[in-house]
Scaffold this motif. Sequence first.
Motif, short mmCIF file in Angstrom:
data_model
loop_
_atom_site.label_atom_id
_atom_site.label_comp_id
_atom_site.label_asym_id
_atom_site.label_seq_id
_atom_site.Cartn_x
_atom_site.Cartn_y
_atom_site.Cartn_z
N LYS A 15 4.00 -3.74 13.96
CA LYS A 15 4.49 -3.00 12.79
C LYS A 15 3.37 -2.60 11.84
O LYS A 15 3.38 -1.50 11.29
N CYS A 35 2.28 -4.82 6.30
CA CYS A 35 3.57 -5.32 6.73
C CYS A 35 3.75 -6.74 6.20
O CYS A 35 2.88 -7.60 6.40
N VAL A 45 7.41 -2.72 5.72
CA VAL A 45 6.13 -2.03 5.88
C VAL A 45 5.81 -1.13 4.68
O VAL A 45 6.69 -0.75 3.91
#
Length: 139
Positions: A15, A35, A45
Amino acid sequence: MSEVTAQELEILSTKVIAAKEAAYCPYSKFRVGACLLTTSGEFVVGANVENAAYPVGTCAERVAIGTAVVAGHKEFKALAVATDVKPAGSPCGMCRQFIREFTNPSFPVYMYDKDGGYKIMTMDELLPDSFGPEHLSST
């Protein structure tokens, strides 16, 4: 504070690296993704957002934390930051203090480089002798 599991770290890594793609950085061309892993297991995020008036831009870390706080999260397990440089970039001084507002000295920050490798530092290592909300008088 509980440790980040291998599965959480894998998700965090994926992510944060993907978050760089959302960066709006037409001036510096320096993409940053962030993140947060909340204590409830959610991932939030952020990416840096620049402005033609340079001081008005916002760092990825503060975007992620602000988004998380607005969504009701104030307790976090870990933060990851990703850049396109090697060695990995670390949060700026302003972000370090902002992160510290919602964390403690042992909080882990994972810093990813352009190749996906990472370094871990605690908030105490990033911001020694820091000042947090627990230092404020309740009167």
